[in-house]
Design an enzyme around this catalytic site. Sequence first.
Site, short mmCIF file in Angstrom:
data_model
loop_
_atom_site.label_atom_id
_atom_site.label_comp_id
_atom_site.label_asym_id
_atom_site.label_seq_id
_atom_site.Cartn_x
_atom_site.Cartn_y
_atom_site.Cartn_z
N ASN A 123 0.82 -1.20 0.00
CA ASN A 123 0.00 0.00 0.00
C ASN A 123 0.86 1.26 0.00
O ASN A 123 0.99 1.92 -1.02
CB ASN A 123 -0.95 0.01 1.20
CG ASN A 123 -2.04 1.05 1.07
OD1 ASN A 123 -1.90 2.05 0.39
ND2 ASN A 123 -3.17 0.84 1.73
N ASP A 124 1.46 1.57 1.14
CA ASP A 124 2.21 2.82 1.26
C ASP A 124 3.32 2.94 0.23
O ASP A 124 3.61 4.04 -0.26
CB ASP A 124 2.81 2.96 2.67
CG ASP A 124 1.73 3.07 3.73
OD1 ASP A 124 0.68 3.66 3.43
OD2 ASP A 124 1.94 2.56 4.85
N VAL A 125 3.97 1.81 -0.12
CA VAL A 125 5.12 1.85 -1.03
C VAL A 125 4.70 2.08 -2.48
O VAL A 125 5.55 2.21 -3.36
CB VAL A 125 5.96 0.56 -0.92
CG1 VAL A 125 6.55 0.43 0.47
CG2 VAL A 125 5.14 -0.67 -1.29
N TYR A 184 -0.24 1.32 6.56
CA TYR A 184 0.32 1.43 7.91
C TYR A 184 0.64 2.87 8.28
O TYR A 184 0.65 3.23 9.44
CB TYR A 184 1.57 0.56 8.03
CG TYR A 184 1.92 0.24 9.46
CD1 TYR A 184 1.14 -0.63 10.21
CD2 TYR A 184 3.03 0.83 10.07
CE1 TYR A 184 1.44 -0.91 11.53
CE2 TYR A 184 3.34 0.54 11.39
CZ TYR A 184 2.55 -0.32 12.10
OH TYR A 184 2.85 -0.60 13.40
N ALA A 185 0.86 3.71 7.25
CA ALA A 185 1.16 5.12 7.53
C ALA A 185 -0.11 5.91 7.83
O ALA A 185 -0.04 7.08 8.19
CB ALA A 185 1.88 5.75 6.34
#
Length: 457
Positions: free
Chosen positions: A385-387, A425-426
């Site tokens: 997700n975040d990456v 997660y962020a």
Amino acid sequence: MMYNLTMASYIVASILFITSIRGLASPETARKGNALGATGMLLAIVTTFISPEVHSYMWIILAIIIGGVIGTYSALKVKMTGLPQMVAAFNGLGGLASVMVAMAEIVASEKGGVAEGALLESALGMVIGAVAFSGSIVAFAKLQGLMSGQPITFKFQQLLNLLLLVAIAILIGEFAMTGCIYTFYILAALSILVGFLLVIPIGGADMPVVISVLNAYSGFAGAGIGFTLHNSLLIITGSIVGPSGLILSYIMCKAMNRSLFNVIVGGFGGDSNAAAAGVTGDKNAKAGNADDAAFIMKNAQKVIIVPGYGMAVSQAQHVLKEMGDVLKKEGVEVKYAIHPVAGRMPGHMNVLLAEANVPYEDVFEMDEINREFATADVAYIIGANDVTNPLAKTDSSSPIFGMPILEVDKAKTVFFVKRSLSAGYAGVDNPLFYADNTMMLFADAKKMTEEIVKAMA
């Protein structure tokens, strides 16, 4: 004679530790490196055990039994997704060990057991160890979900940290000159408080870097205690772990466009209000199914797979390898793209793919693969997700702004395997979910991939 044998054994153990770290640098040699490290530690324990300086074996044997049981249980029971938490816990235990040894030596000094020159080393080792201990507790709690992964900040926080660090520096100097045990205890309490304060303002997305820094702290603490005990193995080992931890931290900071200095002094997790930044307004995500994904991928020329934390949670690496093999039989070019901090820890995804026997030549780092997304027919994102979040490039208010990402949005079609549209997660929403070329596959990562494989048959 015994002294020379002990020193020789410690040198051999140190060489094994160094070669172990070199082996861990590659998935192909990681198992051999791990075995070398374990052998070195066994040699170090046996050498210390038979040392003439040991006068009583009862507590040592008890510690070995307790530590051995906990370590074996952890190795057998902890899942890959729990490794970051376990590393944080082990860092904390290493720091606590340094604190305990320093306290034992200071108590001994009250009875004339330690030379005055060792007081400074004891204080430094204890301070660094205490910071590593309390900081690791916070890191573990955030990763385990026992406390919020969002940055926790308050007014004048940085000023308070600065004042505490200045007070600690003054107390270290005073203790080195006077050896007052009460100063030592105050120093320990302040150091533990600083460890908490340095880590709580750091967001969950940056926690992999924090763990690496704390690992370096525990190494430097061990080296400091090694000088106190005149133990060459502790000095060498700590000198290996400390710098190697900082080098890894630097590599991750570079991958996430962070400042290593800000990591070390704490509080770089970003503005706590920034996590709310992201997609606004009414947006609709296109939902697809396994049949859609199977048809498009079978007719593609190039598919790039992006594994993430969701793949690790569902243990989908084996069925993912099976899907890749099926696509290859259909003449599709298949590659795997790995972000430097994917899955919360560096190397996490590489290890899982290696476990599933994915060929090493099919796995590429972000810098190697990013330019190929523009020529890919499909980007299959399984649990990441975040990456992959474009806000890292476009939204300066986002806590992940500036972090290099896998540019999956350039692929002709993007399949996102995810249980829901929830943030990563962020804590940042991902606008890629709503892009015209994105199709969401709402399901467990393993189950969805299994269905796609069946649909390809």
